[in-house]
Design a protein around this motif. Structure first.
Motif, PDB file in Angstrom:
ATOM      1  N   ALA A  37      41.494  13.371 159.650  1.00 59.96           N
ATOM      2  CA  ALA A  37      41.771  14.470 158.722  1.00 59.96           C
ATOM      3  C   ALA A  37      43.174  15.022 158.957  1.00 59.96           C
ATOM      4  O   ALA A  37      43.896  15.356 158.015  1.00 59.96           O
ATOM      5  CB  ALA A  37      40.731  15.561 158.850  1.00 59.96           C
ATOM      6  N   LYS A  38      43.598  15.121 160.239  1.00 64.41           N
ATOM      7  CA  LYS A  38      44.952  15.606 160.553  1.00 64.41           C
ATOM      8  C   LYS A  38      46.004  14.647 159.998  1.00 64.41           C
ATOM      9  O   LYS A  38      47.005  15.063 159.424  1.00 64.41           O
ATOM     10  CB  LYS A  38      45.125  15.761 162.067  1.00 64.41           C
ATOM     11  CG  LYS A  38      44.505  17.007 162.639  1.00 64.41           C
ATOM     12  CD  LYS A  38      44.777  17.092 164.151  1.00 64.41           C
ATOM     13  CE  LYS A  38      44.132  18.327 164.766  1.00 64.41           C
ATOM     14  NZ  LYS A  38      44.384  18.413 166.213  1.00 64.41           N
ATOM     15  N   LYS A  39      45.760  13.317 160.208  1.00 60.91           N
ATOM     16  CA  LYS A  39      46.697  12.317 159.698  1.00 60.91           C
ATOM     17  C   LYS A  39      46.766  12.385 158.172  1.00 60.91           C
ATOM     18  O   LYS A  39      47.843  12.323 157.582  1.00 60.91           O
ATOM     19  CB  LYS A  39      46.276  10.911 160.138  1.00 60.91           C
ATOM     20  CG  LYS A  39      46.553  10.626 161.598  1.00 60.91           C
ATOM     21  CD  LYS A  39      46.117   9.214 161.959  1.00 60.91           C
ATOM     22  CE  LYS A  39      46.331   8.949 163.445  1.00 60.91           C
ATOM     23  NZ  LYS A  39      45.866   7.608 163.832  1.00 60.91           N
ATOM     24  N   GLU A  40      45.597  12.506 157.552  1.00 62.27           N
ATOM     25  CA  GLU A  40      45.546  12.617 156.093  1.00 62.27           C
ATOM     26  C   GLU A  40      46.257  13.873 155.629  1.00 62.27           C
ATOM     27  O   GLU A  40      47.000  13.859 154.646  1.00 62.27           O
ATOM     28  CB  GLU A  40      44.082  12.586 155.615  1.00 62.27           C
ATOM     29  CG  GLU A  40      43.903  12.503 154.121  1.00 62.27           C
ATOM     30  CD  GLU A  40      44.413  11.203 153.526  1.00 62.27           C
ATOM     31  OE1 GLU A  40      44.858  11.228 152.356  1.00 62.27           O
ATOM     32  OE2 GLU A  40      44.405  10.143 154.200  1.00 62.27           O
ATOM     33  N   MET A  41      46.042  14.979 156.360  1.00 63.73           N
ATOM     34  CA  MET A  41      46.692  16.249 156.028  1.00 63.73           C
ATOM     35  C   MET A  41      48.201  16.116 156.163  1.00 63.73           C
ATOM     36  O   MET A  41      48.957  16.627 155.332  1.00 63.73           O
ATOM     37  CB  MET A  41      46.146  17.352 156.942  1.00 63.73           C
ATOM     38  CG  MET A  41      46.732  18.699 156.683  1.00 63.73           C
ATOM     39  SD  MET A  41      46.227  19.241 155.038  1.00 63.73           S
ATOM     40  CE  MET A  41      46.863  20.863 155.063  1.00 63.73           C
ATOM     41  N   LYS A  42      48.663  15.405 157.199  1.00 61.67           N
ATOM     42  CA  LYS A  42      50.102  15.192 157.397  1.00 61.67           C
ATOM     43  C   LYS A  42      50.678  14.391 156.229  1.00 61.67           C
ATOM     44  O   LYS A  42      51.739  14.722 155.685  1.00 61.67           O
ATOM     45  CB  LYS A  42      50.337  14.464 158.719  1.00 61.67           C
ATOM     46  CG  LYS A  42      51.788  14.315 159.077  1.00 61.67           C
ATOM     47  CD  LYS A  42      51.961  13.617 160.431  1.00 61.67           C
ATOM     48  CE  LYS A  42      53.440  13.451 160.721  1.00 61.67           C
ATOM     49  NZ  LYS A  42      53.672  12.692 161.945  1.00 61.67           N
ATOM     50  N   LYS A  43      49.965  13.337 155.802  1.00 57.97           N
ATOM     51  CA  LYS A  43      50.414  12.534 154.667  1.00 57.97           C
ATOM     52  C   LYS A  43      50.460  13.377 153.390  1.00 57.97           C
ATOM     53  O   LYS A  43      51.409  13.311 152.612  1.00 57.97           O
ATOM     54  CB  LYS A  43      49.485  11.336 154.446  1.00 57.97           C
ATOM     55  CG  LYS A  43      49.661  10.225 155.436  1.00 57.97           C
ATOM     56  CD  LYS A  43      48.708   9.070 155.083  1.00 57.97           C
ATOM     57  CE  LYS A  43      48.789   7.959 156.097  1.00 57.97           C
ATOM     58  NZ  LYS A  43      47.853   6.861 155.786  1.00 57.97           N
ATOM     59  N   VAL A  44      49.420  14.174 153.180  1.00 58.30           N
ATOM     60  CA  VAL A  44      49.356  15.026 151.991  1.00 58.30           C
ATOM     61  C   VAL A  44      50.499  16.032 152.017  1.00 58.30           C
ATOM     62  O   VAL A  44      51.148  16.298 150.997  1.00 58.30           O
ATOM     63  CB  VAL A  44      47.977  15.715 151.887  1.00 58.30           C
ATOM     64  CG1 VAL A  44      47.993  16.804 150.826  1.00 58.30           C
ATOM     65  CG2 VAL A  44      46.897  14.686 151.569  1.00 58.30           C
ATOM     66  N   LYS A  45      50.783  16.600 153.206  1.00 55.64           N
ATOM     67  CA  LYS A  45      51.867  17.579 153.334  1.00 55.64           C
ATOM     68  C   LYS A  45      53.216  16.919 153.051  1.00 55.64           C
ATOM     69  O   LYS A  45      54.060  17.470 152.337  1.00 55.64           O
ATOM     70  CB  LYS A  45      51.851  18.209 154.716  1.00 55.64           C
ATOM     71  CG  LYS A  45      52.835  19.335 154.853  1.00 55.64           C
ATOM     72  CD  LYS A  45      52.702  20.057 156.177  1.00 55.64           C
ATOM     73  CE  LYS A  45      53.740  21.163 156.150  1.00 55.64           C
ATOM     74  NZ  LYS A  45      53.730  21.999 157.275  1.00 55.64           N
ATOM     75  N   GLU A  46      53.421  15.692 153.585  1.00 53.49           N
ATOM     76  CA  GLU A  46      54.667  14.968 153.321  1.00 53.49           C
ATOM     77  C   GLU A  46      54.812  14.666 151.830  1.00 53.49           C
ATOM     78  O   GLU A  46      55.873  14.837 151.251  1.00 53.49           O
ATOM     79  CB  GLU A  46      54.698  13.668 154.130  1.00 53.49           C
ATOM     80  CG  GLU A  46      54.917  13.869 155.613  1.00 53.49           C
ATOM     81  CD  GLU A  46      54.766  12.566 156.406  1.00 53.49           C
ATOM     82  OE1 GLU A  46      54.430  11.509 155.799  1.00 53.49           O
ATOM     83  OE2 GLU A  46      54.990  12.621 157.631  1.00 53.49           O
TER      84      GLU A  46
END
Length: 146
Positions: A20-29
């Protein structure tokens, strides 16, 4: 058994949390890129709107110039018609003048007893006619198409 189960569940939740953190980082980028692209697009649209506004003003100016040129062109056409009428009248006068001079020359040749004088007068008349034709040709050459 309960502790092993809870440890296993904890491991699953940690793994899911990392995903979820990795996905959140991708979404934020992705969101940051979209925000940047949006700002850039906004600037581009503003520039395009400014250019469109300038082009619209130029078009109005050009249209106003076209209308002025149409009016000027109409005036020039009227002036040309008047000048052509004047030229035609002058040509008729010149033609009548040439005919009259030819008649005078014929009468002079018929009635004059001095052949040398007749020859001199005819030569002068021919020179005058030749000079008039040359002047007329030069005038017409200086205004082609009229």
């Amino acid at each position: 058994k309960l502790i092993a189960f809870l440890q296993k569940e904890n491991k699953k939740l940690k793994s899911a949390n990392e995903k979820a953190k990795k996905e959140m980082k991708k979404v934020k980028e992705t969101n940051d890129r979209l925000v940047s692209a949006n700002e850039s697009a906004g600037q581009s649209f503003e520039m395009l709107n400014n250019n469109a506004s300038k082009l619209q003003n130029n078009q109005k100016s050009i249209n106003a110039s076209i209308e002025k040129f149409k009016v000027d062109n109409a005036k020039l056409r009227e002036d040309l018609k008047a000048r052509q009428a004047f030229y035609n009248a002058e040509a008729q006068i010149r033609l009548q003048y040439q005919k009259t001079l030819a008649q005078i020359l014929d009468v002079f040749q018929d009635n004059c007893k001095d052949p040398d004088l007749v020859e001199d007068v005819v030569c002068v008349a021919l020179e005058c006619e030749s000079e008039a034709k040359a002047l007329l040709a030069a005038a017409e050459a200086s205004a082609p198409g009229l």
